[in-house]
Design an enzyme around this catalytic site. Structure first.
Site, short mmCIF file in Angstrom:
data_model
loop_
_atom_site.label_atom_id
_atom_site.label_comp_id
_atom_site.label_asym_id
_atom_site.label_seq_id
_atom_site.Cartn_x
_atom_site.Cartn_y
_atom_site.Cartn_z
N ASP A 149 17.73 62.54 34.21
CA ASP A 149 17.59 62.13 32.81
C ASP A 149 18.98 62.17 32.16
OD1 ASP A 149 14.98 62.18 30.61
OD2 ASP A 149 17.03 62.33 29.83
N ASN B 206 4.78 61.87 28.78
CA ASN B 206 4.51 61.49 27.40
C ASN B 206 3.79 60.15 27.42
OD1 ASN B 206 5.78 63.73 26.12
ND2 ASN B 206 7.77 62.81 26.56
N CYS C 294 12.74 45.67 30.76
CA CYS C 294 12.35 47.08 30.83
C CYS C 294 13.53 47.90 31.38
CB CYS C 294 11.13 47.25 31.73
SG CYS C 294 10.78 48.97 32.14
N CYS D 101 12.86 49.40 34.88
CA CYS D 101 12.85 48.35 35.92
C CYS D 101 14.28 47.94 36.25
CB CYS D 101 12.05 47.13 35.45
SG CYS D 101 10.25 47.32 35.57
N HIS E 205 6.07 48.05 37.72
CA HIS E 205 6.05 48.30 36.27
C HIS E 205 4.64 48.63 35.79
CE1 HIS E 205 7.33 48.08 32.09
NE2 HIS E 205 6.14 47.54 31.86
N THR F 35 9.15 57.02 24.55
CA THR F 35 10.18 56.08 24.07
C THR F 35 10.45 54.95 25.05
OG1 THR F 35 11.95 57.46 24.98
CG2 THR F 35 11.35 57.83 22.67
N HIS G 155 7.76 52.48 30.54
CA HIS G 155 7.58 52.36 31.99
C HIS G 155 7.21 53.78 32.41
CE1 HIS G 155 8.99 50.72 36.10
NE2 HIS G 155 8.54 51.95 36.33
N HIS H 104 6.73 57.33 33.42
CA HIS H 104 7.70 58.24 34.04
C HIS H 104 7.24 59.68 33.89
CE1 HIS H 104 8.87 57.44 29.86
NE2 HIS H 104 9.29 58.69 29.81
P1 AMP Z 1 10.07 59.67 26.98
O1 AMP Z 1 10.51 60.20 25.65
O2 AMP Z 1 9.02 60.50 27.64
O3 AMP Z 1 9.70 58.21 26.91
O4 AMP Z 1 11.31 59.83 27.92
C1 AMP Z 1 12.32 58.88 28.07
C2 AMP Z 1 13.46 59.61 28.73
O5 AMP Z 1 14.35 58.65 29.27
C3 AMP Z 1 14.28 60.48 27.76
O6 AMP Z 1 14.24 61.84 28.21
C4 AMP Z 1 15.69 59.88 27.85
O7 AMP Z 1 16.70 60.86 27.80
C5 AMP Z 1 15.65 59.16 29.19
N1 AMP Z 1 16.56 58.05 29.33
C6 AMP Z 1 16.74 57.02 28.47
N2 AMP Z 1 17.65 56.14 28.95
C7 AMP Z 1 18.05 56.64 30.15
C8 AMP Z 1 18.98 56.20 31.14
N3 AMP Z 1 19.67 55.08 31.02
N4 AMP Z 1 19.13 56.97 32.25
C9 AMP Z 1 18.43 58.11 32.40
N5 AMP Z 1 17.54 58.57 31.51
C10 AMP Z 1 17.35 57.85 30.40
ZN ZN Z 2 9.45 48.69 33.93
#
Ligand code: AMP
Ligand code: ZN
Length: 114
Positions: free
Chosen positions: A30, A87, A4, A7, A46, A95, A98, A100
């Site tokens: 982000d 989301n 993950c 994680c 998680h 996407t 985990h 958030h």
């Molecule tokens: P969601 O579309 O709600 O699942 O949001 C996932 C978020 O994680 C997106 O806004 C991405 O830009 C962000 N994201 C993905 N990988 C990373 C990372 N390594 N560090 C910080 N944010 C990330």
């Molecule tokens: Zn996780």
């Protein structure tokens, strides 16, 4: 969860721009911000999505919301205001599986979809 992304960020295996951390939550910027302030607040345990909250882990919701208040203070948007977005699942475009909370602010948001 070994595979993950969030994680692994919490464990420090993948770098992140930490904003706030306590016993229960980790908050970091982000990587693809949509506003001057865009921070993700995640539980240290998680939980794949909001749909996976249950009686055994629901206390995380309180800790996440308290963490959001701390993030808002650290980022200087507690007075000006901010938006919190979760989301959940495919139609919402989740996407990373985990749980958030997106904390978005630092700008007046004129376009409201809700
Ligand atoms: P969601 O579309 O709600 O699942 O949001 C996932 C978020 O994680 C997106 O806004 C991405 O830009 C962000 N994201 C993905 N990988 C990373 C990372 N390594 N560090 C910080 N944010 C990330
Ligand atoms: Zn996780």
């Amino acid at each position: 969860m070994d595979n993950c992304l969030f994680c692994r960020i919490i464990k420090g295996e993948i770098p992140s721009a930490k904003v706030y951390e306590d016993e229960y939550v980790y908050a970091f910027k982000d990587i693809n911000p949509v506003a001057p302030v865009h921070v993700l607040v995640v539980p240290k345990t998680h939980i794949a999505s909001l749909e996976d909250l249950n009686d055994g882990n629901i206390e995380n919701v309180v800790h996440i919301h308290r963490g959001i208040q701390q993030v808002a203070k650290v980022m200087g948007i507690n007075d000006s205001g901010y938006r919190v977005i979760v989301n959940c699942g495919e139609n919402a475009g989740q996407t990373v599986f985990h749980l958030h909370y997106h904390v978005v602010g630092g700008v007046k948001m004129n376009e409201k979809i809700l």
